[in-house]
Each structure stands twice: as structure tokens, then as C-alpha cells.
Design a protein around this motif. Structure first.
Motif, PDB file in Angstrom:
ATOM      1  N   LEU A 231      32.470  36.419  38.764  1.00  0.00           N
ATOM      2  CA  LEU A 231      32.838  36.045  37.668  1.00  0.00           C
ATOM      3  C   LEU A 231      31.866  35.302  36.673  1.00  0.00           C
ATOM      4  O   LEU A 231      31.722  35.030  35.563  1.00  0.00           O
ATOM      5  N   LEU A 241      38.839  30.069  30.171  1.00  0.00           N
ATOM      6  CA  LEU A 241      39.578  31.123  29.661  1.00  0.00           C
ATOM      7  C   LEU A 241      39.917  31.356  28.104  1.00  0.00           C
ATOM      8  O   LEU A 241      40.361  30.191  27.755  1.00  0.00           O
ATOM      9  N   THR A 244      43.186  30.932  25.806  1.00  0.00           N
ATOM     10  CA  THR A 244      44.161  29.646  26.197  1.00  0.00           C
ATOM     11  C   THR A 244      44.443  28.917  24.974  1.00  0.00           C
ATOM     12  O   THR A 244      45.999  28.590  24.805  1.00  0.00           O
ATOM     13  N   GLU A 282      47.177  29.577  33.026  1.00  0.00           N
ATOM     14  CA  GLU A 282      46.132  30.010  32.500  1.00  0.00           C
ATOM     15  C   GLU A 282      45.007  29.355  33.349  1.00  0.00           C
ATOM     16  O   GLU A 282      44.434  28.342  32.872  1.00  0.00           O
ATOM     17  N   HIS A 284      42.434  29.740  37.114  1.00  0.00           N
ATOM     18  CA  HIS A 284      41.824  30.364  38.063  1.00  0.00           C
ATOM     19  C   HIS A 284      42.492  30.262  39.516  1.00  0.00           C
ATOM     20  O   HIS A 284      42.787  29.157  39.717  1.00  0.00           O
ATOM     21  N   ALA A 327      44.531  35.315  35.442  1.00  0.00           N
ATOM     22  CA  ALA A 327      43.089  35.249  35.965  1.00  0.00           C
ATOM     23  C   ALA A 327      42.901  35.447  37.412  1.00  0.00           C
ATOM     24  O   ALA A 327      42.067  34.695  38.096  1.00  0.00           O
ATOM     25  N   HIS A 329      41.292  37.898  39.067  1.00  0.00           N
ATOM     26  CA  HIS A 329      40.385  38.935  39.028  1.00  0.00           C
ATOM     27  C   HIS A 329      39.925  39.605  40.359  1.00  0.00           C
ATOM     28  O   HIS A 329      38.787  39.917  40.749  1.00  0.00           O
ATOM     29  N   TYR A 363      39.599  42.322  34.944  1.00  0.00           N
ATOM     30  CA  TYR A 363      39.196  41.756  33.416  1.00  0.00           C
ATOM     31  C   TYR A 363      40.175  42.618  32.269  1.00  0.00           C
ATOM     32  O   TYR A 363      40.115  44.026  32.502  1.00  0.00           O
TER      33      TYR A 363
END
Length: 365
Positions: A231, A241, A244, A282, A284, A327, A329, A363
Motif C-alpha cells: 500500500l 481512502l 470516503t 470504508e 482497511h 479496500a 487489496h 486497486y
């Protein structure tokens, strides 16, 4: 292997389905009981009439691949050898999805994508889709292991005429809607639970933690460090993010509720409203290992470190028709680690009572 081969020799697709479900549930993360086993007939009865089909893949002990396909009225199976390079093909294909090619290599990348997408289609779906009725538009699919990371929508059948752009390729997404599930039994259990809940009492809830200005402890777990490096987050910092604010405004305009900053502590997030249409985090989600309780949702570190095991929701209950986690990833992680984390996520939210989960693994997904 004897049970598998005996069922294959008899052409007993119902028994093959039962063995496949048993194998799938034996792979569930530690700490969670799998759903009660259902029969193939149970799954068939829940498929959309004429438009829906169920497809599942299972690796046989002798290295062959078993594909089971079913509609409301019929079922079939296909057994084929898997090439030795199949894992390498999958990894190369996924790598091509996440790494944009250099400008001078655009044509080579396009040709490689087309070739690999067709080959994966031929290996996984060609026989099953050729068997299905032409009107089929919805596929409930149950991949296994690393193959959970493969976006089947991105595969293509044979290209009849040369095309010069991705937009003209015959992606499966143009014809089919895909629903991914852990197993046929899990899919049916989720549908029945959603039907019992009925109409949600609250339309939507957005959980939007604040990462800015807080001192996050530097993780000592190698997997988390690797994820944060992907990241580009120095010293364990979690990047904000960017969507948001706009998302929060949209949800509030549509009558939903938004929890921000200090409202998003683990103590509050683990006790959501009893009936939700959409639960959108929203935030991680950090993968720390293979257990379902090793996925940590990074919330606002208001009173503690802000990290909440996702398994807490399975214990407390998250009765939402749809859970959204944009989120995650994990597609950038090594295949085995990413697949394990994705399975743990699916199991945790399934056990929390969520009917459907939407996750972004790359992403921009």
C-alpha cells in the motif's frame, strides 16, 4: 480416490456433488463450523428457473479436475486432466490484471491477455457452458483454493474476428452474472437466511474510520508489514481512502446512516443495527494469517489500537443483505496468502449472517 472414481464410473453426479461439498467444508478455516450439508437437489431447487446454473470445481486426488454443472432440472459433470503449468498460468494472468504494461508493450500485453483468458476459459468453463441452456444468464460458481482469486467475468471465449481493443473482446461479463460462493450448501444457507429476514429495517450503514493524525503501532507481523508495503504505507501508517467523503454524502442523501471517526471504535462497530440492507466498511482489512479471526478491520484508534477481528461480527451478528469492503487489496499478495485471506473473509461474513459480500481485491476494482 476410490469413492470419487466409483461415482464417476456410475455417472452419479449427486454423489460427486456430496463428495465435493464434504471436501470443501473440510477446507474451512479453523474456528468455524461449516454449514449443514445440502443435496444437489436442494441447490437445484433454489436456482432461478431457466436462467440460473450452479458450477463447482474440485481437484481430484489423482490431479484431475472435476467440474459439476447443474440447472433446476438437470446436472452433469466433466473430468479432465490439469496441465502442469496451470498455477503458473493463473499467476501470470492475475499479475497482468494488476500491473499496467509499459507503453511500448501495450500490444504484447493485449495479445498475452487474450491468449491466457481463452486458455483459462477452455480449461474451466468451456465444457460446462456448452452444456448449459442458451438462455442461462446467471452463474453461481464455487471455485477452490487459489482459483477464488480469478475473476471469471474477465475470461473470454474464442475470438471469432480480430479485435484491436479490450472493449470489443467477448468477456463473459457481457453475458453472465457471476455469484461466487464457498459451497453449494453455503449459498443455499445464505439465501434462506436472507428470505427469513425479509425487508431490512435500515437501508444502509457506512463505517468510515479516520486514519489521519493517529499514531498507529508499527506491526511486527510479517504479513501485515508486507501488505502495508504494497500500500506504500511507511512505518505502518494506513493511507486514507479518498472516496470516503463523497460516498458518505451519497449514503446520507439516500437515507442511510454514516458512522465517522470516533463513532467507529471496535466496541460500537461490533454491534451494528439488527437489520441492514447494506453494511459498507470504508476501511482497511489487514490479513494476518489463515484463521478467520486473523483478519483485522482497521477502525479509528480512539480508545484502543482500533483493530477489530472480523470474526467478532460473526459472533455478534451482522445481519445485512450486502456487505461491502472496497479496500481489501489482497490480489497483490502471493497467491496462496491472498486466497487464504479471501476464504477467511467469506467464511467470517457468511457466519455473521451476511447474504452477499462485495470485495475489491485490486486497486480500482
Amino acid at each position: 480416490m476410490a469413492q470419487w472414481q466409483a461415482a464417476i464410473d456410475r455417472g452419479d453426479v449427486a454423489q460427486l456433488f456430496a463428495l465435493s461439498e464434504q471436501w470443501r467444508h473440510s477446507q474451512w478455516p479453523e474456528g468455524y463450523a461449516p454449514p449443514a450439508p445440502r443435496t444437489l437437489a436442494d441447490v437445484q431447487s433454489a436456482l432461478p428457473e431457466q436462467l440460473g446454473a450452479f458450477v463447482a470445481w474440485t481437484p481430484l486426488p489423482d490431479g484431475r479436475l472435476l467440474t459439476i454443472a447443474a440447472t433446476t432440472h438437470s446436472a452433469a459433470f466433466f473430468v479432465q486432466p490439469m496441465p502442469l503449468y496451470i498455477d503458473e498460468l493463473l499467476e501470470q494472468f492475475l499479475l497482468g490484471l494488476q500491473e499496467p504494461p509499459r507503453p511500448e508493450a501495450l500490444q504484447d500485453a493485449f495479445d498475452q491477455y487474450t491468449r491466457q483468458a481463452i486458455e483459462l476459459y477452455d480449461l474451466l468453463l468451456a465444457d460446462a457452458l456448452a452444456w448449459l441452456p442458451p438462455k442461462t444468464t446467471r452463474l453461481v460458481v464455487s471455485p477452490f483454493g487459489k482459483w477464488r482469486l480469478l475473476p471469471l467475468q474477465a475470461l473470454i471465449a474464442e475470438v471469432e474476428h480480430p479485435v484491436a481493443s479490450y472493449q470489443y473482446l467477448p468477456f463473459l461479463a457481457k453475458k453472465y452474472r457471476f455469484d461466487y460462493t464457498l459451497s453449494g450448501s453455503a449459498w443455499l444457507e445464505g439465501r434462506l437466511a436472507a428470505a427469513r429476514r425479509g425487508r431490512p429495517e435500515q437501508r444502509a450503514l457506512l463505517v468510515a474510520p479516520d486514519y489521519f493524525g493517529y499514531e498507529w503501532p508499527r506491526p511486527d507481523d510479517r504479513a501485515t508489514l508486507q501488505y502495508l508495503q504494497l500500500l506504500q504505507a511507511p512505518d505502518g501508517a494506513l493511507p486514507s481512502l479518498p472516496a470516503t467523503a463523497a460516498l458518505a454524502a451519497t449514503i446520507e442523501r439516500l437515507g442511510g446512516e454514516v458512522w465517522r471517526a470516533e463513532q467507529t471504535t471496535p466496541a460500537r462497530v461490533q454491534a451494528p443495527p439488527p437489520s441492514l440492507g447494506v453494511w459498507h466498511a470504508e476501511a482497511h482489512l489487514l490479513p494476518l494469517g489463515s484463521r478467520a479471526d486473523s483478519l483485522l478491520l482497521a477502525l479509528t484508534p480512539w480508545e484502543d489500537d482500533g483493530l477489530m477481528p472480523l470474526s467478532t461480527l460473526a459472533t455478534k451478528g451482522l445481519h445485512a443483505h450486502l456487505a461491502v469492503l472496497p479496500a481489501c487489496h489482497w490480489g497483490m499478495l502471493p497467491l496462496a496468502q491472498a486466497a487464504t485471506a479471501l476464504q477467511a473473509l467469506q467464511v467470517a461474513l457468511h457466519r455473521a449472517g451476511t447474504a452477499t459480500t462485495l470485495v475489491a481485491l485490486w486497486y480500482g476494482a
